[in-house]
Design a protein around this motif. Sequence first.
Motif, PDB file in Angstrom:
ATOM      1  N   ASP A   1      29.253   9.587  42.548  1.00  0.00           N
ATOM      2  CA  ASP A   1      30.234   8.522  42.320  1.00  0.00           C
ATOM      3  C   ASP A   1      30.631   7.994  40.970  1.00  0.00           C
ATOM      4  OD1 ASP A   1      30.247   7.517  45.330  1.00  0.00           O
ATOM      5  OD2 ASP A   1      28.639   6.221  44.385  1.00  0.00           O
ATOM      6  N   ALA A   2      29.376   9.173  40.367  1.00  0.00           N
ATOM      7  CA  ALA A   2      29.790   8.741  38.686  1.00  0.00           C
ATOM      8  C   ALA A   2      31.110   9.579  38.686  1.00  0.00           C
ATOM      9  CB  ALA A   2      28.363   9.225  37.686  1.00  0.00           C
ATOM     10  N   VAL A   3      31.496  11.225  38.969  1.00  0.00           N
ATOM     11  CA  VAL A   3      32.591  11.535  39.492  1.00  0.00           C
ATOM     12  C   VAL A   3      33.615  11.116  39.297  1.00  0.00           C
ATOM     13  CG1 VAL A   3      33.769  13.994  39.555  1.00  0.00           C
ATOM     14  CG2 VAL A   3      31.482  13.723  38.984  1.00  0.00           C
ATOM     15  N   GLU A   4      33.698  10.095  40.257  1.00  0.00           N
ATOM     16  CA  GLU A   4      34.486   9.765  41.084  1.00  0.00           C
ATOM     17  C   GLU A   4      35.416   8.222  40.176  1.00  0.00           C
ATOM     18  OE1 GLU A   4      36.662  10.577  43.242  1.00  0.00           O
ATOM     19  OE2 GLU A   4      35.740  11.032  44.771  1.00  0.00           O
ATOM     20  N   LEU A   5      34.383   7.488  39.318  1.00  0.00           N
ATOM     21  CA  LEU A   5      34.625   6.281  39.180  1.00  0.00           C
ATOM     22  C   LEU A   5      34.803   6.903  37.050  1.00  0.00           C
ATOM     23  CD1 LEU A   5      34.450   3.259  37.766  1.00  0.00           C
ATOM     24  CD2 LEU A   5      31.926   3.834  37.264  1.00  0.00           C
ATOM     25  N   ALA A   6      34.626   8.002  36.752  1.00  0.00           N
ATOM     26  CA  ALA A   6      34.833   9.081  35.970  1.00  0.00           C
ATOM     27  C   ALA A   6      36.236   9.023  35.667  1.00  0.00           C
ATOM     28  CB  ALA A   6      33.959  10.423  34.433  1.00  0.00           C
ATOM     29  N   SER A   7      36.613   9.818  36.842  1.00  0.00           N
ATOM     30  CA  SER A   7      38.096  10.042  36.651  1.00  0.00           C
ATOM     31  C   SER A   7      39.316   8.870  36.875  1.00  0.00           C
ATOM     32  CB  SER A   7      38.697  10.685  38.334  1.00  0.00           C
ATOM     33  OG  SER A   7      39.682  10.693  38.541  1.00  0.00           O
ATOM     34  N   LEU A   8      38.697   7.631  37.988  1.00  0.00           N
ATOM     35  CA  LEU A   8      39.358   6.616  37.388  1.00  0.00           C
ATOM     36  C   LEU A   8      39.236   5.750  36.007  1.00  0.00           C
ATOM     37  CD1 LEU A   8      38.334   4.799  40.563  1.00  0.00           C
ATOM     38  CD2 LEU A   8      40.350   5.277  40.255  1.00  0.00           C
ATOM     39  N   LEU A   9      38.862   5.878  35.691  1.00  0.00           N
ATOM     40  CA  LEU A   9      38.373   5.438  33.975  1.00  0.00           C
ATOM     41  C   LEU A   9      38.533   5.694  33.108  1.00  0.00           C
ATOM     42  CD1 LEU A   9      34.808   3.489  34.141  1.00  0.00           C
ATOM     43  CD2 LEU A   9      36.733   2.422  34.636  1.00  0.00           C
ATOM     44  N   ARG A  10      38.915   7.103  33.501  1.00  0.00           N
ATOM     45  CA  ARG A  10      39.359   8.388  32.688  1.00  0.00           C
ATOM     46  C   ARG A  10      38.535   8.665  31.284  1.00  0.00           C
ATOM     47  NH1 ARG A  10      46.506   6.198  31.734  1.00  0.00           N
ATOM     48  NH2 ARG A  10      46.860   7.104  34.060  1.00  0.00           N
ATOM     49  N   VAL A  11      37.518   9.025  31.771  1.00  0.00           N
ATOM     50  CA  VAL A  11      36.145   9.277  31.194  1.00  0.00           C
ATOM     51  C   VAL A  11      36.414  10.958  31.372  1.00  0.00           C
ATOM     52  CG1 VAL A  11      34.333   8.954  30.139  1.00  0.00           C
ATOM     53  CG2 VAL A  11      35.239   7.079  31.027  1.00  0.00           C
ATOM     54  N   PRO A  12      36.445  11.781  30.446  1.00  0.00           N
ATOM     55  CA  PRO A  12      36.253  13.269  30.249  1.00  0.00           C
ATOM     56  C   PRO A  12      35.514  13.736  30.872  1.00  0.00           C
ATOM     57  CG  PRO A  12      36.457  12.604  27.845  1.00  0.00           C
ATOM     58  CD  PRO A  12      36.481  11.361  28.862  1.00  0.00           C
ATOM     59  N   THR A  13      33.891  12.804  30.289  1.00  0.00           N
ATOM     60  CA  THR A  13      32.436  13.691  30.691  1.00  0.00           C
ATOM     61  C   THR A  13      31.124  12.716  31.907  1.00  0.00           C
ATOM     62  OG1 THR A  13      32.806  14.720  28.224  1.00  0.00           O
ATOM     63  CG2 THR A  13      30.466  14.895  29.366  1.00  0.00           C
ATOM     64  N   VAL A  14      30.794  13.685  32.545  1.00  0.00           N
ATOM     65  CA  VAL A  14      29.725  12.964  33.455  1.00  0.00           C
ATOM     66  C   VAL A  14      28.112  14.528  32.787  1.00  0.00           C
ATOM     67  CG1 VAL A  14      28.477  13.379  35.672  1.00  0.00           C
ATOM     68  CG2 VAL A  14      31.063  11.853  35.002  1.00  0.00           C
ATOM     69  N   VAL A  15      28.026  13.211  32.467  1.00  0.00           N
ATOM     70  CA  VAL A  15      26.391  13.596  31.366  1.00  0.00           C
ATOM     71  C   VAL A  15      25.157  13.886  32.614  1.00  0.00           C
ATOM     72  CG1 VAL A  15      24.194  13.674  30.696  1.00  0.00           C
ATOM     73  CG2 VAL A  15      26.596  13.100  29.309  1.00  0.00           C
ATOM     74  N   LEU A  16      24.785  14.956  32.760  1.00  0.00           N
ATOM     75  CA  LEU A  16      23.360  15.376  34.138  1.00  0.00           C
ATOM     76  C   LEU A  16      22.385  15.745  34.175  1.00  0.00           C
ATOM     77  CD1 LEU A  16      25.159  16.508  37.344  1.00  0.00           C
ATOM     78  CD2 LEU A  16      26.086  16.894  35.034  1.00  0.00           C
ATOM     79  N   MET A  17      21.824  16.251  34.963  1.00  0.00           N
ATOM     80  CA  MET A  17      20.139  17.548  34.976  1.00  0.00           C
ATOM     81  C   MET A  17      21.037  18.747  35.390  1.00  0.00           C
ATOM     82  SD  MET A  17      18.386  16.469  32.622  1.00  0.00           S
ATOM     83  CE  MET A  17      17.605  14.838  32.218  1.00  0.00           C
TER      84      MET A  17
END
Length: 321
Positions: A93-109
Amino acid sequence: MHIGMVTDSLAHLSFEEMLDQAATLGIADLEFPTGGWSSAPHINVRELLADSAARKRFVDAIESRGLRISALNANGNQLHPVIGEEIDRVVRDAVELASLLRVPTVVLMSGLPGGAPGDTTPNWITTSWPPETQTILDYQWNDVAIPYWRELAAFGQERGVRFAIEMHGSQLGYTAATLRRVRAAVGENVGANLDPSHPMWMGADPLAVARALNGAIYNVHAKDSRFQHHIVAANGILGTQPPEQHAVRPWNYVTLGLGYPGGQQFWGQFLCELRSAGYDGTLAIEHEDVVLDSVEGLEQTVNLLRGVLPLKPASWKPQDI
């Protein structure tokens, strides 16, 4: 580089109050935790995924204050043998939202699996003996982690989103070497979120870690650690006391400049090492100092970083003679 903040640093404030405080402190970039090990107090991912008008209101509130979203954060254990699928949903879900918001990076473990099929708890192996540790590691890496990360890396790449793995204890990827092992197996869509407070307490040198990750650093957290040397001398750096028992822990997360030897000088050196390693992005302050007020700790950290922050590109070179 830009001074940013992990918004959970001000988890006690509402969304609008958090934005106002960030702007007042002179913070430019915001990293929003979206679930997993965060209650996500400042973002409703499902609502934003479903409603373009809600996304516009969210972004407008941020941009109207001169701020921007630098990353989304989905920290949790997506390789957990019981709740892994639930955390994986948070990640995707974070990846999908980042894509919609044009945010380049998802931080995770990186995640941490169980030690064998059928296990119900994660198993963090940190030694080579007894001999069964190698069987456990082979299962964790080759049967669980690498197949998962190959698929996730492709999922992110298809949506224009890259991953920054935070190297943290009790995770399969917790060092520069283990981060590079993931990256070598799945490709350059996976890099590092370098939080220097973690190598500090694990006994590594953050300057050396930055050098070892040359070209592979995709996000940075600004956080410090301080040893309690009388406890470390008697018991070593490993401890199981929770953060609220800070007085009896071998180490604690602290406000920048109050921990690792060297203070402001160290942080200036660290930023130079980051630039040498090809990183010139956001320094997201993550306030987890249980002794100080959050706003006060953020203000102290911003002031320290301003004193050592490289803003302009390098310009000096030897003269032609």
